[in-house]
Design an enzyme around this catalytic site. Structure first.
Site, PDB file in Angstrom:
ATOM      1  N   ARG A   1       0.818  -1.227   0.000  1.00  0.00           N
ATOM      2  CA  ARG A   1       0.000   0.000   0.000  1.00  0.00           C
ATOM      3  C   ARG A   1       0.850   1.275   0.000  1.00  0.00           C
ATOM      4  O   ARG A   1       0.487   2.281   0.600  1.00  0.00           O
ATOM      5  CB  ARG A   1      -0.960   0.034   1.190  1.00  0.00           C
ATOM      6  CG  ARG A   1      -1.937  -1.126   1.252  1.00  0.00           C
ATOM      7  CD  ARG A   1      -2.956  -1.077   0.111  1.00  0.00           C
ATOM      8  NE  ARG A   1      -3.962  -2.090   0.271  1.00  0.00           N
ATOM      9  CZ  ARG A   1      -3.882  -3.324  -0.252  1.00  0.00           C
ATOM     10  NH1 ARG A   1      -2.832  -3.685  -0.991  1.00  0.00           N
ATOM     11  NH2 ARG A   1      -4.849  -4.188  -0.062  1.00  0.00           N
TER      12      ARG A   1
ATOM     13  N   CYS B   1     -10.833  -1.030   2.869  1.00  0.00           N
ATOM     14  CA  CYS B   1     -10.348  -1.341   4.216  1.00  0.00           C
ATOM     15  C   CYS B   1      -9.866  -0.070   4.889  1.00  0.00           C
ATOM     16  O   CYS B   1      -9.202   0.768   4.279  1.00  0.00           O
ATOM     17  CB  CYS B   1      -9.210  -2.355   4.144  1.00  0.00           C
ATOM     18  SG  CYS B   1      -9.818  -4.022   3.848  1.00  0.00           S
TER      19      CYS B   1
ATOM     20  N   GLU C   1      -5.316   2.805   6.698  1.00  0.00           N
ATOM     21  CA  GLU C   1      -5.036   2.699   5.258  1.00  0.00           C
ATOM     22  C   GLU C   1      -5.720   3.866   4.545  1.00  0.00           C
ATOM     23  O   GLU C   1      -5.198   4.413   3.584  1.00  0.00           O
ATOM     24  CB  GLU C   1      -5.547   1.370   4.694  1.00  0.00           C
ATOM     25  CG  GLU C   1      -5.323   1.311   3.191  1.00  0.00           C
ATOM     26  CD  GLU C   1      -5.844   0.058   2.508  1.00  0.00           C
ATOM     27  OE1 GLU C   1      -5.640  -1.049   3.027  1.00  0.00           O
ATOM     28  OE2 GLU C   1      -6.441   0.204   1.427  1.00  0.00           O
TER      29      GLU C   1
HETATM   30  N1  EPU Z   1     -11.638 -12.077   8.797  1.00  0.00           N
HETATM   31  C1  EPU Z   1     -12.415 -12.259   9.917  1.00  0.00           C
HETATM   32  N2  EPU Z   1     -13.355 -11.314  10.213  1.00  0.00           N
HETATM   33  C2  EPU Z   1     -13.540 -10.206   9.443  1.00  0.00           C
HETATM   34  C3  EPU Z   1     -12.752 -10.044   8.295  1.00  0.00           C
HETATM   35  C4  EPU Z   1     -11.798 -10.986   7.990  1.00  0.00           C
HETATM   36  O1  EPU Z   1     -12.268 -13.219  10.652  1.00  0.00           O
HETATM   37  O2  EPU Z   1     -14.414  -9.400   9.801  1.00  0.00           O
HETATM   38  C5  EPU Z   1     -10.656 -13.129   8.469  1.00  0.00           C
HETATM   39  C6  EPU Z   1     -11.063 -13.878   7.202  1.00  0.00           C
HETATM   40  O3  EPU Z   1     -11.946 -14.912   7.498  1.00  0.00           O
HETATM   41  C7  EPU Z   1      -9.727 -14.350   6.681  1.00  0.00           C
HETATM   42  C8  EPU Z   1      -8.752 -13.262   7.128  1.00  0.00           C
HETATM   43  O4  EPU Z   1      -9.410 -12.528   8.158  1.00  0.00           O
HETATM   44  O5  EPU Z   1      -9.353 -15.546   7.318  1.00  0.00           O
HETATM   45  C9  EPU Z   1      -8.374 -12.323   5.985  1.00  0.00           C
HETATM   46  O6  EPU Z   1      -9.549 -11.719   5.468  1.00  0.00           O
HETATM   47  P1  EPU Z   1      -9.726 -11.321   3.927  1.00  0.00           P
HETATM   48  O7  EPU Z   1      -9.390 -12.491   3.056  1.00  0.00           O
HETATM   49  O8  EPU Z   1     -11.039 -10.662   3.791  1.00  0.00           O
HETATM   50  O9  EPU Z   1      -8.551 -10.334   3.647  1.00  0.00           O
HETATM   51  P2  EPU Z   1      -8.108  -9.049   4.419  1.00  0.00           P
HETATM   52  O10 EPU Z   1      -6.687  -9.283   4.866  1.00  0.00           O
HETATM   53  O11 EPU Z   1      -9.068  -8.647   5.455  1.00  0.00           O
HETATM   54  C10 EPU Z   1      -7.047  -7.910   2.334  1.00  0.00           C
HETATM   55  C11 EPU Z   1      -6.978  -6.500   1.821  1.00  0.00           C
HETATM   56  C12 EPU Z   1      -8.196  -6.182   0.989  1.00  0.00           C
HETATM   57  C13 EPU Z   1      -8.319  -7.172  -0.151  1.00  0.00           C
HETATM   58  C14 EPU Z   1      -8.418  -8.578   0.449  1.00  0.00           C
HETATM   59  C15 EPU Z   1      -8.481  -9.656  -0.603  1.00  0.00           C
HETATM   60  C16 EPU Z   1      -5.837  -5.018   3.368  1.00  0.00           C
HETATM   61  C17 EPU Z   1      -5.979  -4.065   4.494  1.00  0.00           C
HETATM   62  N3  EPU Z   1      -6.952  -5.577   2.931  1.00  0.00           N
HETATM   63  O12 EPU Z   1      -8.125  -7.982   3.265  1.00  0.00           O
HETATM   64  O13 EPU Z   1      -7.991  -4.897   0.430  1.00  0.00           O
HETATM   65  O14 EPU Z   1      -9.451  -6.907  -0.940  1.00  0.00           O
HETATM   66  O15 EPU Z   1      -7.248  -8.825   1.250  1.00  0.00           O
HETATM   67  O16 EPU Z   1      -7.249  -9.802  -1.205  1.00  0.00           O
HETATM   68  O17 EPU Z   1      -4.737  -5.221   2.870  1.00  0.00           O
HETATM   69  C18 EPU Z   1      -8.306  -2.546   0.738  1.00  0.00           C
HETATM   70  O18 EPU Z   1      -7.070  -2.463   0.722  1.00  0.00           O
HETATM   71  O19 EPU Z   1      -9.045  -1.543   0.830  1.00  0.00           O
HETATM   72  C19 EPU Z   1      -8.896  -3.877   0.667  1.00  0.00           C
HETATM   73  C20 EPU Z   1     -10.199  -4.064   0.781  1.00  0.00           C
END
Ligand code: EPU
Length: 293
Positions: free
Chosen positions: A167, A219, A289
């Protein structure tokens, strides 16, 4: 042609979170010729400038904002430039919306961008923050970027002159701030059907795990190393927590949702609450972010 200027542009009409009061002025840049005018404008203007893309990673404050917005409109491209070995090099203006670029790549059968399906930002905004999702970061695809600054004018930077991090993007050895003007990306060759299938798959997955149609800024916090901010906020009990007309999404705890009629003060208070709870429970400090204006 004089630069197109709008007085008191409302941030709530220019951000996907639909929050924010008026800035002082907005300058609209449409073509290369406007950049000289922009330079003169920025010299005259004593307010700090802020380059606004699709406003999809912004949390703008409720009150008047002492800012001069710069908006890039009417972007050229995308177009196929050349083949480089296995890769197809494509070029487009920074103001183009990612969904438009993805739609074009799909029809042309160019692969590589599928993971970014559902990101509403502009290409320039995506590069400026190295946006990423589902295993794709735009920085991985960049071959060259054309940046502009009042002192340096328009300059092409090749990959080795760009530093991409999680990012984060910064041009190496360039003093001061610059505006991303044009971008070249290396894509793969596939066929339109496979690309469409992959994009559809990503969108279906996203729909199940993220509030894709709600008013959000994506996010809110960056993921700490080896962790997920969403998981931490969820475990800290923040999912669905509401203040006024703002709430942490009950689908994904790292998204703040404007339920309609929300305000930035409540959004910022919710962010503070989430950070404090995560710190208390896990000793981890979450970093925003979203850009808070
Ligand atoms: N999770 C939870 N509860 C929640 C949300 C997530 O338990 O409320 C768990 C999920 O079950 C999973 C883990 O956390 O096991 C990761 O969740 P997810 O796959 O949704 O990915 P993330 O790390 O929360 C990141 C990026 C997103 C991107 C997704 C998919 C960041 C801050 N976020 O989210 O990017 O779309 O991966 O690749 O890096 C953004 O940057 O604005 C964004 C939305």
């Amino acid at each position: 042609m004089p630069l197109e200027l709008t007085a008191n542009p409302l941030l709530s009409e220019r951000t996907t979170l639909r929050l924010g009061g008026p800035a002082v002025v907005e300058a609209v840049v449409r073509e290369t010729a406007d950049l000289d005018e922009l330079s003169a404008f920025l010299t005259r203007e004593t307010l700090p400038p802020f380059v606004l893309g699709a406003g999809s990673n912004l949390l703008a404050g409720d009150g008047p904002l002492e800012l001069a917005l710069v908006h890039i409109a009417d972007c050229p491209g995308p177009e196929r430039v050349e083949r480089d070995g296995e890769a197809i090099i494509i070029r487009c203006g920074a103001g183009l919306r990612l969904p438009g670029l993805l739609g074009w790549a799909q029809k042309a059968g160019f692969s590589g961008l599928e993971g970014m399906t559902g990101i509403p930002g502009t290409v320039g905004g995506a590069v400026a923050m190295n946006a990423g999702s589902y295993g794709v970061e735009i920085g991985d695809l960049v071959t060259r970027i054309r940046v502009w600054s009042p002192a340096g004018g328009l300059v092409w930077l090749d990959r080795s002159q760009c530093a991409f991090d999680y990012r984060h993007f910064s041009p190496v050895k360039m003093p001061g701030k610059c505006l991303v003007w044009e971008v070249e990306l290396a894509l793969g060759e596939s066929d339109p059907k496979s690309v469409r299938r992959a994009m559809h798959g990503v969108y279906e997955k996203k729909k199940k795990t993220q509030p894709v149609t709600a008013w959000t800024a994506g996010c809110v916090f960056k993921n700490p190393p080896e962790e997920s901010a969403g998981r931490l906020l969820d475990k800290a009990g923040m999912k669905g927590v509401r203040l006024g007309h703002m709430a942490f999404s009950d689908i994904h705890a790292n998204f703040l949702v404007n339920l309609g009629g929300g305000n930035a003060a409540d959004a910022l208070e919710l962010m503070d609450m989430g950070r404090a709870r995560v710190f208390e429970q896990f000793g981890i400090t979450l970093e925003p972010e979203v850009i808070v204006l």
